[in-house]
Each structure stands twice: as C-alpha cells, then as structure tokens.
Scaffold this active site. Structure first.
Site, mmCIF file in Angstrom:
data_model
loop_
_atom_site.group_PDB
_atom_site.id
_atom_site.type_symbol
_atom_site.label_atom_id
_atom_site.label_comp_id
_atom_site.label_asym_id
_atom_site.label_seq_id
_atom_site.Cartn_x
_atom_site.Cartn_y
_atom_site.Cartn_z
ATOM 1 N N LYS A 197 16.144 57.991 170.757
ATOM 2 C CA LYS A 197 15.318 56.976 170.094
ATOM 3 C C LYS A 197 15.201 57.321 168.619
ATOM 4 C CE LYS A 197 13.402 53.054 170.598
ATOM 5 N NZ LYS A 197 14.200 51.920 171.045
ATOM 6 N N SER A 394 16.505 47.332 173.095
ATOM 7 C CA SER A 394 15.119 47.778 173.241
ATOM 8 C C SER A 394 14.253 46.619 173.725
ATOM 9 C CB SER A 394 14.608 48.372 171.929
ATOM 10 O OG SER A 394 13.576 49.308 172.182
#
Length: 594
Positions: A197, A394
C-alpha cells in the site's frame, strides 16, 4: 447640495440600468447556448455518399460524453470545444461499420489524451470495423507510443517527412515529498495495512520501496507485453526486433521509421489527401466528404427507423473519479450520486440488467462501502456486470467486487486491496516556521484527536490502527464473498498490490478480458434479452445548474489548467495528496504511461 444628490441618483440609476442590461444579455446568451446545444442533439446530421469518417482525438477522452453545453465551452475565448466520450466513439465506429455511405476511416492522430485501456477499447473497435472490409489509414506529424499503438491497426500508416515514430519502451516516475516535508517540519503520520500500500510512500520515503518497485515493474512489463504483441501482430514484426530497436533508439527520424517498417510511406498532407481521393475514386479537384465524430454522432443509418424498439433496458452507470462522500463533481465520484443511480436502476422494472462502468483509483473507504451496499442490493434483483476502464483499484475494486461478472481491459489497472490513514502533524511548521502556537480546552482526553496541531499519542495511533485493520478485514471479506475465494487467498493477492487486467484475470480478481461492449453483451446474456435499449445513469443535472458550476469552481480549474498546460497533472497530484485525510482505500500512485 441639490446638484450633488442629482448627480448621485443619476449615477445610481445608470449603474442599475447597466446591470439590468448586462443580465438581460447574459441570459439571452445562455438561452441561445442551451437552445443551440439542445438543437444540435436532436438535429439529424446528413452523411453524403462516398464519405470518410475522420477521427481526431485531441481532447481528454472520458468514459461518458457530456451533454452539458457549458462543460466544453471556453469562457475565456467564448468558443465551444468539441469533446467526444468513449461511449460515442465506440458507437460511431460501430455505426460506420454498417453505414454504406462511409467508405473508410481516417485517423488524424495529432494527439491522444487517454489511458491505455481506453486506447485499447478504441483499437478493438477499429479491428472490428475492419471486418466490414473497409479501409483505415492513419497520419501524424509525430507518433507517440500511445498513438502508434492505435495507428498500428490501420491498413496504411503515413508519417510527415519531418516527423518520427517514438520507440523507447515504457517508464513511469513517482513523486516523493519526504524531504520537502522535513524542511517544512511537517510530520505526516501514516497508519496502513498492506506491504504494497504505497500511496503513503511519498510522505515516508525519498524513493520506491522494494515491494513497490516490484509491483511497478510487473505492471509495466504486462502493459508493454500487450503493446508488443498487438503491434507485432498488426505490423508483422518479431517482438525481439521491436525491443532491440527500442533499446538502441535506432529510430531517429521519418526515414528510419519507414526503414524499419513502422510506417508505410513518408508523405506530406497534400499527398495524403491525394491518397484519400484515390481510395474514393474521385478526381484531384473533387472535395473529400469528411465527417467528424461530433457530427456523425447525430447521423442515423438509412434503415435505422425499421429497427424495433424495446421496453427492456440495460442500464449503464458511469462511476468515474476519486471516491468521495456526497454528490459527484466533474472529477469526483460521490457516494450519494452513484448510490442513487444504482437504486433507480434497481427499482426500474424495465431495466433488466445493470452495467457498472468503473474508472476510479479509489478514495474514501466509507463512501466505497455505501456504494458497495447498493451493488449488493441490485445484484439480488437483476444481473450486475462491472466494466473496468483505465483504472478500477482499491475503492474502485471495492465497489466492483460484488458484481456477477467483472470485465477488464488487458491494460486496466486494478486490485490495490488495502487501506491506509493519513494524519498530518503541522505543529513544527506552525511553531518554528511561522511562530504560531496553539492552546486548547477539551472536555475529554481525546476530544482533539486527529487535529493537525499536535502529534498523535501512542494510544491514539493504536486506536486508529485497530480501525484500519477492521476496515481491511471487512474489505477482504467482501472481496472473498464476491469472488468466491477464501479470505486468505484474497489477502495473499491483496496487501495493496496493483495488477494489470491480464494478471488480475489469472489470479481471479477479474472474469473476462474486454471493454464496455463486452460487458454489455454479457449483461444481455445473463438477462436473456434479445432486444434492448441502453439507459444511462446518473441522470444528467439541469443545464442551468451546470452553468452555475462552470461559472464557479470549474472555470477556475480550467484557467489553472490552461496556464499550467502539461504540468497541470502535478498540481492535481498535490491537490489529491493534500485532501487525503482519514482512512482511505485508494490506489498507491497515479500511473501515466506515454
């Protein structure tokens, strides 16, 4: 004194009359624009026999063509700028395939502002057009790798003698703000889940982490392999040969471009027009019947009136932009707007299937969850198919995962299943750089949690970390349920990692490779339809309401864009970064491939 009041009142009356006349003229102009736009949308364009469809893609290509007369109106020059969306581009190419008046397509590839997946969909539509045995030719002064990818599908590729075909391979650069923030004494407090991430890396590092470099290399390799395969097939190249030319930068001018078979001829514009006249079998003095995409949108096939209409509908819901709470704007996808659109399509008895077109890097985790819920409810009522555009990562994947089927282009960027929180601590900046201090009064221990004027305590960091972990667990649980996988399987391919469409299909995040038209065909099959109409959502706002938006924020944004030019993307990046507060489900970077 009487003279003073006399002149004062005369001036006031003059000003009032001036304002009144101004507003009258303003509304006359506005009314004319609205009337013109409305008239253009209903007026049927005439297509002459022996015509050529000229495709110029100079403006940014969005998924959905805007019918707002002011969106593409330049208030600085008072001129309208034609801007056709991907939906109308695909419809026009398909229409031209079956239109006997259109003899071929001329790709005028001066520039191309679109993502790779968008270009891929246009290229696939052109490949389908060629099944009609009609010709396609392309011409440009310079072919970038993106424009050449599109041009390579043509029967003939022409280049200006002073031009070049750019061939160097793919690359991308990421910006890092760590050193700048340190100089400003701004401490960005990062709380995340997922080793990939990397949306927060620009605040923490001055270069890519090993895990981020790994996923970036994998992503670029997949996109480049797709480019190589398509170009090699269309132009009869060997892939090793293209890579050798790219590595050695052997193509330096137009002659090299022809020498290595990247173009068929090196010609000037007048010679191109002569080639077109030859293909149309007309004399050198005859005018070529060009018709552009904008005008052709309003043309009808000669036998179109014979086609039967149907009460059955397939709803296409366009979900584009950064994910935010509330209503959508030009660049943001609002949870309230999209949820309402999905709900309306679900409750409409004539809508038999829904295609959710997602083009988003993600954003607010909360807003994503709100839209996900509506997708679940819609799926229980009728088939839901997701069509992924350039990016559906996402939060963009969050709202997609519950669909019956997910369709992505080969170069779609997706995945990025991860969560992070960003809380800036600007105490040092205010205290040491500006000499500003803060003091507070509160009723409870954590009354000022998340403030930017002091650092988080260890306890507060732990509390927020627990929240991030809960959201991540909820995220992978929903993906597991939607994709019929275990949470462990999702976690192993999650951790915030991004994937290209081809790779996403291999690991089970995507069902089919294809574009919007493929998704519509799948929805048609799931709903068992033979005839249907397309219904687009969200419902368009009132034209006057759109004008008010244009006269406020959108005009400001457009002026900044005009001034910054190509550097506007960096301004947008800074704006996005500065707005990232709270817990986010967003793609770790903005990828631009030339």
């Amino acid at each position: 004194m009487k003279q003073f009041f006399k002149f004062m009142f005369a001036s006031m009356i003059g000003m009032l009359l001036s304002f009144f006349i101004f507003f009258i003229l303003f509304f006359v102009i506005v009314g004319a624009l609205i009337s013109s736009a409305s008239g253009d949308s209903t007026k049927i364009a005439k297509v002459k026999d022996n015509s050529v469809l000229q495709i110029k893609l100079e403006n940014t290509i969005q998924d959905r063509t805007s019918d707002n007369p002011f969106e593409n109106f330049n208030f600085e020059t008072f001129e309208a700028e034609e801007n056709i969306g991907l939906d109308h581009i695909l419809k026009n190419i398909e229409k031209a395939k079956n239109d006997n008046r259109i003899k071929g397509i001329y790709l005028d590839l001066t520039s191309l502002d679109a993502g790779m997946a968008t270009v891929e969909e246009i290229r696939n539509a052109l490949a389908d057009f060629k099944k009609s045995k009609k010709w396609i030719i392309s011409y440009a002064e310079v072919y970038t790798q993106k424009t050449y990818y599109l041009a390579s599908i043509s029967d003939k590729v022409f280049l200006n003698p002073a031009g070049i075909v750019e061939l160097r391979g793919l690359a991308t650069q990421l910006m890092f703000f760590k050193n700048m923030l340190e100089k400003l004494e701004i401490d960005v407090q990062i709380i995340r889940h997922g080793k990939f991430k990397s949306a927060v890396e620009p605040f923490m590092l001055d270069k890519m982490s090993d895990s981020n470099r790994e996923q970036m290399q994998k992503l670029l390799n997949t996109v480049w392999e797709n480019w190589l395969n398509q170009v090699a097939t269309s132009r009869n190249f060997k892939i090793d040969e293209i890579n050798m030319l790219a590595d050695s930068l052997k193509i330096q001018d137009a002659n090299d471009s022809k020498k290595y078979n990247f173009v068929d001829e090196v010609i000037y514009k007048d010679q191109l027009l002569a080639e077109l006249r030859k293909r149309l079998a007309i004399s050198e003095n005859d005018e070529i019947n060009f018709i552009g995409l904008g005008k052709y949108t309003h043309a009808k096939l000669p036998d179109s009136e014979k086609k039967l209409t149907s009460e059955n509908k397939i709803a296409i819901i366009y979900a584009s932009g950064n994910i935010v709470s509330g209503k959508s704007t030009k660049d943001d996808m609002g949870s309230e707007t999209i949820s309402e659109a999905i709900r309306l399509a679900r409750l409409d008895k004539n809508v038999k299937a829904i295609v959710l077109r997602v083009n988003s890097p993600g954003g607010s985790a909360l807003a994503s969850d709100i839209m996900w819920r509506e997708v679940v409810l819609a799926k229980a009522a009728k088939p839901v198919v997701v069509s992924m555009g350039d990016v559906a990562a996402s939060g963009g994947y969050y709202i997609s995962c519950a669909a019956d089927k997910i369709v992505a282009d080969e170069t779609t960027i997706t995945g990025s299943i991860g969560v992070f929180g960003v809380i800036p601590n600007m105490q040092g900046f205010f205290n040491n750089k500006l000499g500003i201090t803060f003091d507070d009064v509160k009723t409870n221990t954590h009354g000022d949690i998340m403030t930017v004027f002091r650092p988080l305590t260890a306890e507060e960091k732990d509390i927020i970390q627990i929240g991030v972990e809960k959201i991540y667990d909820d995220f992978i649980t929903k993906v597991a349920e939607g994709r019929k996988m275990t949470k462990e399987q999702v976690d192993s391919i999650g951790q915030g990692r991004v994937w290209a469409g081809n790779d996403a299909k291999e690991i089970g995040l995507v069902d089919e490779i294809g574009g919007l038209n493929k998704a519509i065909d799948i929805a048609k099959g799931l709903a068992k339809l033979t005839a249907y109409e397309i219904e687009e959502y969200p419902i368009r706002p009132d034209a006057f309401e759109e004008l008010m938006k244009e006269l406020s924020g959108d005009v400001e944004a457009r002026m900044i864009k005009n001034k910054l030019g190509e550097n506007y993307k960096y301004y947008q990046k800074m704006q996005t970064m500065s707005n990232q507060t709270g817990i986010m489900a967003r793609m770790p970077f903005d990828l631009e491939i030339h």
